[in-house]
Write a protein that holds these residues in place. Structure first.
Motif, PDB file in Angstrom:
ATOM      1  N   SER A  21      25.054 -12.860   2.332  1.00  0.00           N
ATOM      2  CA  SER A  21      25.041 -12.889   0.611  1.00  0.00           C
ATOM      3  C   SER A  21      25.208 -14.288   0.466  1.00  0.00           C
ATOM      4  O   SER A  21      25.484 -15.310   1.012  1.00  0.00           O
ATOM      5  CB  SER A  21      26.359 -12.107   0.418  1.00  0.00           C
ATOM      6  N   LEU A  22      24.934 -14.312  -1.015  1.00  0.00           N
ATOM      7  CA  LEU A  22      25.042 -15.694  -1.534  1.00  0.00           C
ATOM      8  C   LEU A  22      26.281 -16.321  -1.471  1.00  0.00           C
ATOM      9  O   LEU A  22      26.354 -17.554  -1.097  1.00  0.00           O
ATOM     10  CB  LEU A  22      24.418 -15.689  -3.084  1.00  0.00           C
ATOM     11  N   ARG A  49      23.887 -22.442  -6.305  1.00  0.00           N
ATOM     12  CA  ARG A  49      23.843 -20.917  -6.259  1.00  0.00           C
ATOM     13  C   ARG A  49      22.548 -20.292  -6.127  1.00  0.00           C
ATOM     14  O   ARG A  49      22.251 -19.153  -6.600  1.00  0.00           O
ATOM     15  CB  ARG A  49      24.634 -20.666  -7.587  1.00  0.00           C
ATOM     16  N   HIS A  51      19.592 -18.633  -3.523  1.00  0.00           N
ATOM     17  CA  HIS A  51      19.886 -17.893  -2.421  1.00  0.00           C
ATOM     18  C   HIS A  51      19.031 -18.358  -1.307  1.00  0.00           C
ATOM     19  O   HIS A  51      18.121 -17.658  -0.750  1.00  0.00           O
ATOM     20  CB  HIS A  51      19.580 -16.557  -2.510  1.00  0.00           C
ATOM     21  N   ALA A 412      26.743 -14.933  -9.317  1.00  0.00           N
ATOM     22  CA  ALA A 412      26.806 -15.305  -7.770  1.00  0.00           C
ATOM     23  C   ALA A 412      27.434 -14.303  -6.749  1.00  0.00           C
ATOM     24  O   ALA A 412      27.248 -13.709  -5.841  1.00  0.00           O
ATOM     25  CB  ALA A 412      26.926 -16.773  -7.671  1.00  0.00           C
ATOM     26  N   GLY A 427      25.109 -11.825  -6.117  1.00  0.00           N
ATOM     27  CA  GLY A 427      24.114 -12.291  -5.514  1.00  0.00           C
ATOM     28  C   GLY A 427      22.654 -12.441  -6.481  1.00  0.00           C
ATOM     29  O   GLY A 427      21.573 -12.593  -6.006  1.00  0.00           O
ATOM     30  N   PRO A 429      21.120 -15.198  -8.292  1.00  0.00           N
ATOM     31  CA  PRO A 429      20.807 -16.776  -8.110  1.00  0.00           C
ATOM     32  C   PRO A 429      20.837 -17.362  -9.398  1.00  0.00           C
ATOM     33  O   PRO A 429      19.901 -16.528 -10.436  1.00  0.00           O
ATOM     34  CB  PRO A 429      19.640 -16.868  -7.184  1.00  0.00           C
TER      35      PRO A 429
END
Length: 505
Positions: A21-22, A49, A51, A412, A427, A429
């Motif tokens: 995950s981010l 931020r 990915h 994020a 998640g 970006p």
């Protein structure tokens, strides 16, 4: 390496990081916030931020080198024929700086300086007159850039002139603008590269007729076809400023097309606007991809489009003065990159431009942000903020900044909940771009950054960022349909025939 090989490696990297995950990527790399950011003059950008991780970034930088980012930038600045489908250079950088020893680039820069000198003379003459209002008539690249810059940079109080922009051929637009003006105290600029654009000619004729006897002294033109405005509108040569075929319309605000900007904010401020763009130009031309802000931005766009498959991109400006930025970027990005054919005429093996859209915070938080946070499609965002505000309302500015930070953090990281309706997957970006202040220098640098990002994306995909043949088809069909709407002929298309019958009542 072939395009297919580069894209295959990119897809492999995207598949690898997709399992993390981010928020996990950020937590696993304590130096990421510092290392995934760059500053160029008044512009700071954080990609922390997005990915991807360091390994994926290294692959992207290697792909940039393989695609020839550095030599293709040099070709752009040197005035080589980068617009291959039309057999032209694209020398908008020469409008704002002297970056190349190549004769074509030096000649272009000299022409730009001469035109700028004439611009200053016109601005000073109008400042010495009793004119209070300027109507700028153009469309597309002859309107969006100047409209954005003038709107963003005008101070809390109007400048020497109130500048009004007329683009839409809809007669209501002209009616509304002219209704509040005095023809005895108004000048007009007609801006068209070919001086054959239907909307501009029709609106120009409306404004000329409205000016009446004042048109003889108050009508100006900016065009690459200097004979057309003289013939069609009787504008003398001293009131016609040049454009050139080596500058595309959407890159032309740095030229005499920027006359409305100079009239709105003053010629000195307009030159500071050019200086800010030139500062970004020098950085982009000389910095290696890993240290190059435009390369980071371009590679991030490629990663999101081709690696992660995101089909749209939002631009969200947290400054009300940038409310027209998303409109401007729609044209710059989508007209430049909306191609499906490579330079050699073959079909592209990957998707190119996403759909660009957006607006300003905090207004948009109360409209489409619901879909960005909880919708089924992930939309990457460019969030643009301003560090120092010119407004005297400090609490408002703190609230604006807190919302900017909150939204990027929430996108994020998301937030879990036992109630699925109140859960946020996260998640999403984003890139955060901060300007030291919204002034001519920083805005010039920001717009030049986007221009170079677009060009480098076109290099990666091996497409032409400087033609726009897709714009022409609708114009051609519209010209054919005018006689049908007038009842002189019958349209060929059966659906069009029925629609014409409805329009004619």
């Amino acid at each position: 390496m072939s395009d297919a090989s580069r894209l295959s490696q990119l897809s492999a990297q995207a598949g690898r990081v997709a399992n993390t995950s981010l928020s996990q990527l950020i937590a696993a790399d304590p130096a990421r916030a510092r290392d995934f950011a760059l500053r160029v003059g008044p512009v700071y950008a954080s990609f922390a931020r997005q990915h991807y991780d360091r390994e994926a970034l290294a692959q992207l930088f290697a792909a940039a080198q393989d695609a020839g980012f550095a030599p293709r930038l040099r070709a752009l600045f040197d005035g080589e024929t980068v617009n291959v489908t039309e057999g032209r250079p694209a020398l908008h950088t020469a409008l704002r700086g002297d970056f190349s020893p190549a004769s074509v680039a030096r000649d272009a820069h000299a022409q730009a300086l001469q035109a700028r000198k004439r611009m200053r003379a016109i601005v000073e003459a109008l400042e010495a007159s009793d004119v209070t209002d300027i109507v700028s008539v153009g469309i597309g690249g002859s309107d969006l850039g100047p409209r954005l810059a003038a709107d963003a940079l005008i101070g809390a109080a109007p400048g020497r002139f109130r500048v009004h922009f007329l683009s839409n051929v809809d007669g209501h637009a002209a009616q509304r603008i002219l209704a509040g003006l005095d023809p005895a105290r108004t000048a007009a600029l007609l801006i068209s590269k070919t001086f054959g654009t239907q909307e501009t000619l029709l609106n120009g004729a409306v404004v000329r007729d409205w000016l009446g006897q004042h048109a003889a002294q108050r009508l100006y033109a900016i065009s690459a076809n200097v004979d057309r405005p003289a013939a069609a509108f009787g504008i003398p040569p001293e009131r016609i400023l040049p454009m050139w075929d080596w500058v595309g319309g959407r890159y032309s605000l740095w030229s005499a097309v920027g006359l409305p900007i100079a009239l709105a904010i003053g010629m000195d401020a307009f030159e500071a606007f050019l200086d800010g763009a030139a500062e970004m130009d020098a950085h982009v031309l000389n910095a290696a991809p890993a240290d190059n802000l435009a390369a980071w931005h371009a590679l991030t766009a490629i990663w999101n489009r081709n690696g992660l498959g995101y089909a749209t991109q939002a631009v969200l400006a947290y400054d009300d003065r940038l409310k027209l930025l998303s409109n401007y970027l729609q044209q710059l990005v989508m007209e430049s990159l909306g191609k499906s054919t490579r330079l050699d005429g073959s079909a592209i093996v990957a998707d190119t431009v996403p759909v660009w859209w957006g607006g300003v915070g905090t207004d948009t938080q109360h409209s489409f942000f619901q879909a960005l946070h909880q919708g089924s499609s992930i939309v990457p965002g460019d969030f643009i903020g301003v560090i120092r505000s010119d407004a005297p309302y400090s609490q408002n500015h703190l609230a604006l900044q807190s919302n900017l930070l909150a939204q990027t953090e929430a996108f994020a990281n998301g937030q879990g909940s036992n109630d699925p309706h109140r859960a946020y997957a996260g998640g999403r970006p984003s890139t955060t771009i901060l300007l030291d202040a919204l002034d001519p220098r920083s805005l010039g640098a920001l717009l030049a950054l986007y221009e170079h990002s677009v060009y480098l994306q076109s290099v990666f995909w091996d497409i032409n960022a400087f033609d726009q043949f897709g714009v022409e088809l609708g114009k051609q069909v519209a010209s054919r349909l005018l006689p049908a709407l007038a009842g002189e002929v019958e349209a060929d298309d059966p659906v069009t025939r029925e629609l014409i019958a409805q329009l004619r009542g």
